[in-house]
Design a protein around this motif. Structure first.
Motif, mmCIF file in Angstrom:
data_model
loop_
_atom_site.group_PDB
_atom_site.id
_atom_site.type_symbol
_atom_site.label_atom_id
_atom_site.label_comp_id
_atom_site.label_asym_id
_atom_site.label_seq_id
_atom_site.Cartn_x
_atom_site.Cartn_y
_atom_site.Cartn_z
ATOM 1 N N TYR A 25 -18.563 -29.660 37.757
ATOM 2 C CA TYR A 25 -18.689 -28.298 37.412
ATOM 3 C C TYR A 25 -17.967 -26.925 38.038
ATOM 4 O O TYR A 25 -17.514 -26.281 37.544
ATOM 5 C CB TYR A 25 -20.374 -27.958 37.784
ATOM 6 N N LEU A 26 -18.028 -27.376 39.552
ATOM 7 C CA LEU A 26 -16.883 -26.256 40.372
ATOM 8 C C LEU A 26 -15.556 -26.215 39.876
ATOM 9 O O LEU A 26 -14.809 -25.029 39.888
ATOM 10 C CB LEU A 26 -17.217 -26.339 41.753
ATOM 11 N N ALA A 77 -13.891 -13.829 44.593
ATOM 12 C CA ALA A 77 -14.075 -13.798 43.363
ATOM 13 C C ALA A 77 -15.662 -14.169 43.268
ATOM 14 O O ALA A 77 -16.318 -15.008 44.008
ATOM 15 C CB ALA A 77 -13.272 -14.762 42.264
ATOM 16 N N ALA A 80 -20.714 -18.877 40.543
ATOM 17 C CA ALA A 80 -22.191 -19.073 40.464
ATOM 18 C C ALA A 80 -22.492 -20.220 41.200
ATOM 19 O O ALA A 80 -21.745 -20.779 41.872
ATOM 20 C CB ALA A 80 -22.204 -19.523 39.030
ATOM 21 N N MET A 109 -25.103 -15.018 38.936
ATOM 22 C CA MET A 109 -25.525 -16.075 38.773
ATOM 23 C C MET A 109 -25.819 -16.766 40.141
ATOM 24 O O MET A 109 -25.887 -18.006 40.310
ATOM 25 C CB MET A 109 -24.767 -17.376 38.060
ATOM 26 N N GLN A 127 -21.155 -8.835 40.638
ATOM 27 C CA GLN A 127 -20.435 -8.902 39.400
ATOM 28 C C GLN A 127 -21.783 -8.981 38.696
ATOM 29 O O GLN A 127 -22.786 -9.616 38.698
ATOM 30 C CB GLN A 127 -20.063 -10.446 39.458
ATOM 31 N N TYR A 129 -23.296 -9.566 34.614
ATOM 32 C CA TYR A 129 -23.345 -10.179 33.188
ATOM 33 C C TYR A 129 -24.178 -9.080 32.547
ATOM 34 O O TYR A 129 -25.715 -9.371 32.879
ATOM 35 C CB TYR A 129 -23.911 -11.431 32.951
ATOM 36 N N THR A 155 -18.181 -8.390 34.078
ATOM 37 C CA THR A 155 -17.352 -9.429 33.564
ATOM 38 C C THR A 155 -17.271 -9.240 31.887
ATOM 39 O O THR A 155 -18.404 -9.035 31.281
ATOM 40 C CB THR A 155 -18.041 -10.770 33.901
ATOM 41 N N LYS A 219 -13.541 -7.026 34.843
ATOM 42 C CA LYS A 219 -13.057 -8.476 35.068
ATOM 43 C C LYS A 219 -12.952 -9.308 33.937
ATOM 44 O O LYS A 219 -13.793 -9.464 33.198
ATOM 45 C CB LYS A 219 -13.865 -9.153 35.933
ATOM 46 N N SER A 241 -8.021 -11.648 34.721
ATOM 47 C CA SER A 241 -8.498 -12.783 34.960
ATOM 48 C C SER A 241 -8.734 -13.607 33.614
ATOM 49 O O SER A 241 -9.035 -12.899 32.439
ATOM 50 C CB SER A 241 -9.814 -12.637 35.532
ATOM 51 N N HIS A 243 -10.948 -15.826 34.048
ATOM 52 C CA HIS A 243 -12.127 -16.903 34.492
ATOM 53 C C HIS A 243 -11.927 -18.319 34.959
ATOM 54 O O HIS A 243 -12.568 -19.228 34.723
ATOM 55 C CB HIS A 243 -13.035 -16.943 33.235
ATOM 56 N N ARG A 246 -12.046 -21.010 32.645
ATOM 57 C CA ARG A 246 -13.259 -21.665 32.310
ATOM 58 C C ARG A 246 -14.088 -20.939 30.859
ATOM 59 O O ARG A 246 -14.961 -21.228 30.451
ATOM 60 C CB ARG A 246 -14.551 -21.371 33.314
ATOM 61 N N GLY A 276 -5.751 -19.285 40.285
ATOM 62 C CA GLY A 276 -4.621 -20.399 40.637
ATOM 63 C C GLY A 276 -4.040 -19.690 41.926
ATOM 64 O O GLY A 276 -3.183 -20.239 42.459
ATOM 65 N N GLY A 297 -11.248 -17.644 43.743
ATOM 66 C CA GLY A 297 -12.452 -18.461 43.441
ATOM 67 C C GLY A 297 -12.882 -19.616 43.955
ATOM 68 O O GLY A 297 -13.509 -19.923 44.935
ATOM 69 N N PRO A 299 -11.077 -22.211 45.790
ATOM 70 C CA PRO A 299 -10.910 -22.336 47.260
ATOM 71 C C PRO A 299 -11.764 -22.062 48.441
ATOM 72 O O PRO A 299 -12.261 -22.778 49.274
ATOM 73 C CB PRO A 299 -9.574 -21.251 47.785
ATOM 74 N N LEU A 301 -15.055 -21.970 47.655
ATOM 75 C CA LEU A 301 -15.967 -22.847 47.187
ATOM 76 C C LEU A 301 -15.813 -24.089 48.073
ATOM 77 O O LEU A 301 -16.718 -24.874 48.604
ATOM 78 C CB LEU A 301 -16.294 -23.377 45.838
HETATM 79 C C1 LIG Z 1 -17.658 -22.481 39.672
HETATM 80 C C2 LIG Z 1 -17.358 -21.229 39.134
HETATM 81 C C3 LIG Z 1 -18.087 -20.382 38.968
HETATM 82 C C4 LIG Z 1 -18.010 -19.224 38.439
HETATM 83 N N1 LIG Z 1 -18.943 -17.909 37.745
HETATM 84 C C5 LIG Z 1 -18.545 -16.963 37.880
HETATM 85 C C6 LIG Z 1 -19.500 -15.679 37.211
HETATM 86 O O1 LIG Z 1 -20.528 -16.282 37.731
HETATM 87 N N2 LIG Z 1 -18.998 -14.723 37.092
HETATM 88 C C7 LIG Z 1 -17.810 -14.254 36.841
HETATM 89 O O2 LIG Z 1 -17.511 -13.407 36.575
HETATM 90 N N3 LIG Z 1 -17.028 -15.325 37.125
HETATM 91 C C8 LIG Z 1 -17.361 -16.558 37.623
HETATM 92 N N4 LIG Z 1 -16.155 -17.661 37.799
HETATM 93 C C9 LIG Z 1 -14.779 -17.093 37.637
HETATM 94 C C10 LIG Z 1 -14.280 -16.393 38.825
HETATM 95 O O3 LIG Z 1 -14.812 -15.438 39.266
HETATM 96 C C11 LIG Z 1 -12.781 -16.288 39.148
HETATM 97 O O4 LIG Z 1 -12.263 -15.598 37.844
HETATM 98 C C12 LIG Z 1 -11.902 -17.748 39.104
HETATM 99 O O5 LIG Z 1 -12.690 -18.542 39.515
HETATM 100 C C13 LIG Z 1 -10.606 -17.537 39.817
HETATM 101 O O6 LIG Z 1 -9.928 -18.703 39.591
HETATM 102 P P1 LIG Z 1 -9.691 -19.605 40.835
HETATM 103 O O7 LIG Z 1 -10.820 -20.459 40.895
HETATM 104 O O8 LIG Z 1 -8.589 -20.452 40.306
HETATM 105 O O9 LIG Z 1 -9.455 -18.946 42.061
HETATM 106 C C14 LIG Z 1 -16.596 -18.665 38.198
HETATM 107 C C15 LIG Z 1 -15.632 -19.726 38.529
HETATM 108 C C16 LIG Z 1 -15.849 -20.861 39.186
HETATM 109 C C17 LIG Z 1 -14.857 -21.901 39.425
#
Ligand SMILES: Cc1cc2nc3c(=O)[nH]c(=O)nc-3n(C[C@H](O)[C@H](O)[C@H](O)COP(=O)(O)O)c2cc1C
Ligand SMILES: O=C(O)C(=O)c1ccccc1
Length: 346
Positions: A25-26, A77, A80, A109, A127, A129, A155, A219, A241, A243, A246, A276, A297, A299, A301
């Motif tokens: 998931y992550l 970043a 969730a 989240m 952040q 929604y 977002t 964002k 971004s 996301h 995702r 990235g 993001g 890293p 986690l």
């Molecule tokens: C597990 C996970 C949950 C995320 N949840 C949110 C969120 O709740 N709100 C949001 O704006 N972005 C969310 N993002 C996006 C991050 O804010 C960010 O744009 C992204 O992780 C950056 O990329 P990176 O993981 O390569 O550093 C999430 C990303 C991941 C990996």
């Protein structure tokens, strides 16, 4: 155990300790994960062309961003469900961010209430929604503001949810018992389901302005025309971004999108980039191509999963140390010295 190593090792370590369903998931992205891998690939394509004999002087990374002055241009970043990564969830993340003197963007989240996260003393953004139930959204904004968050990060890349193949294959649709989105708890005590709003438009920025005195960033911008519109609608900052790959699979990598956004914004508001960034050298490349700061993001986690607050602190400190070291080696004393001519695609 405190991870001190590089991002890849920390990610491997996290994979070893996490439930594979939660790891996926992550870690996962939308569709074929082309955009997910494309973000890191874009950094891997760049090489630096350093300057030499630029004289003495310490490296000073201090950076002003909406609502906050930071010792380094690195922001956590919003992500969730931190309680999937570590039992102490966002409270541990925030404690690590506070220890590193950083800034955490709390997700709508989050699995810990924003008030509890703020109790760690970490500097926070929130952040958002925006929910179709605007009264509920306004109450959430008021909570974030009362808790001491210094800016809102709206977002804008999620009119619908991305399709995550890894989660579909695992049948991952529900959080474990006892893990809930505490920021979606309404006044009646019940936890709402998140609704992403397909009808959200630029008027949401003005609506938000009418409900808060906090700075507002958007964002999820990739197109320079949207960056121009964001500035025209009075935002205080833009996060380039996708996301973390995702949402729209096939979207351009953030590093490739950055220069056109920076040109369109023309210095009127700060531009941040996420997606990235895995090392101090990656951060340096993004700054040289015009970002005012980067967001991290996954890293964070992985640091959280491996070492809780200490793991988060180590990830942030390692990356910042590496950025300062790489700055010295390219002949830059401060972020403003980082210019696009220092980056090439051989
Ligand atoms: C597990 C996970 C949950 C995320 N949840 C949110 C969120 O709740 N709100 C949001 O704006 N972005 C969310 N993002 C996006 C991050 O804010 C960010 O744009 C992204 O992780 C950056 O990329 P990176 O993981 O390569 O550093 C999430 C990303 C991941 C990996
Ligand atoms: O997983 C995500 O990237 C994300 O932003 C999100 C959106 C809605 C619910 C949970 C997470």
């Amino acid at each position: 155990m405190v991870p001190g190593g590089r991002a890849r090792e920390v990610e491997r370590g996290a994979r070893d300790v996490l439930d594979p369903v939660h790891f996926d998931y992550l870690a996962g992205g939308a569709g074929d994960e082309r955009t997910l891998t494309g973000n890191e690939d874009a950094f891997a394509r760049r090489r630096l062309v350093p300057r030499v004999l630029r004289g003495p002087g310490p490296v000073d990374l201090s950076t002003d961003l909406p609502g906050v002055r930071l010792a380094a241009p690195v922001v956590v970043a919003p992500t969730a469900f931190h309680r999937l990564a570590h039992r102490d969830g966002e409270a541990a993340t925030a404690a690590g961010v506070a220890a590193a003197g950083g800034l955490l963007t709390v997700s709508t989240m989050a699995t810990t209430a924003v008030e509890g996260i703020a109790a760690t003393g970490a500097a926070l953004w929130f952040q958002l929604y925006v929910q179709p139930d605007r009264a509920f959204t306004a109450a959430l904004v008021a909570r974030a503001e009362a808790a001491g968050c210094r800016a809102l990060v709206l977002t804008v890349d999620s009119p619908v949810r991305g399709r995550h193949g890894r989660d579909e294959r695992h049948g991952f649709t529900e959080l474990p018992p006892g893990v809930v989105c505490e920021n979606l708890r309404a006044a009646d005590g019940r936890v709402r389901d998140l609704v992403v709003d397909p009808d959200l438009g630029w008027d949401a920025v003005a609506w938000l302005r009418g409900r808060t005195t906090l700075p507002v960033l958007v964002k999820g911008v990739l197109h320079p025309a949207d960056a121009r519109l964001a500035v025209e609608h009075g935002v205080d900052g833009i996060v380039v971004s996708n996301h973390g790959g995702r949402q729209l699979d096939g979207a351009v990598s953030t590093l490739d999108a950055l220069p056109a956004v920076v040109e369109a914004v023309a210095g009127r508001v700060p531009v941040l980039l996420d997606g990235g960034v895995r090392s101090g050298v990656d951060a340096l490349v993004a700054l040289a191509l015009g970002a005012d700061a980067v967001m991290l993001g996954r890293p964070v986690l992985w640091g959280l999963a491996l070492g809780g607050a200490d793991g988060v602190r180590a990830v942030l400190e390692d990356l910042t140390d590496e950025l300062a070291h790489a700055m010295a080696l390219v002949g830059a004393h401060r972020p403003a010295d980082l210019t696009p001519d220092l980056v090439t695609v051989p």
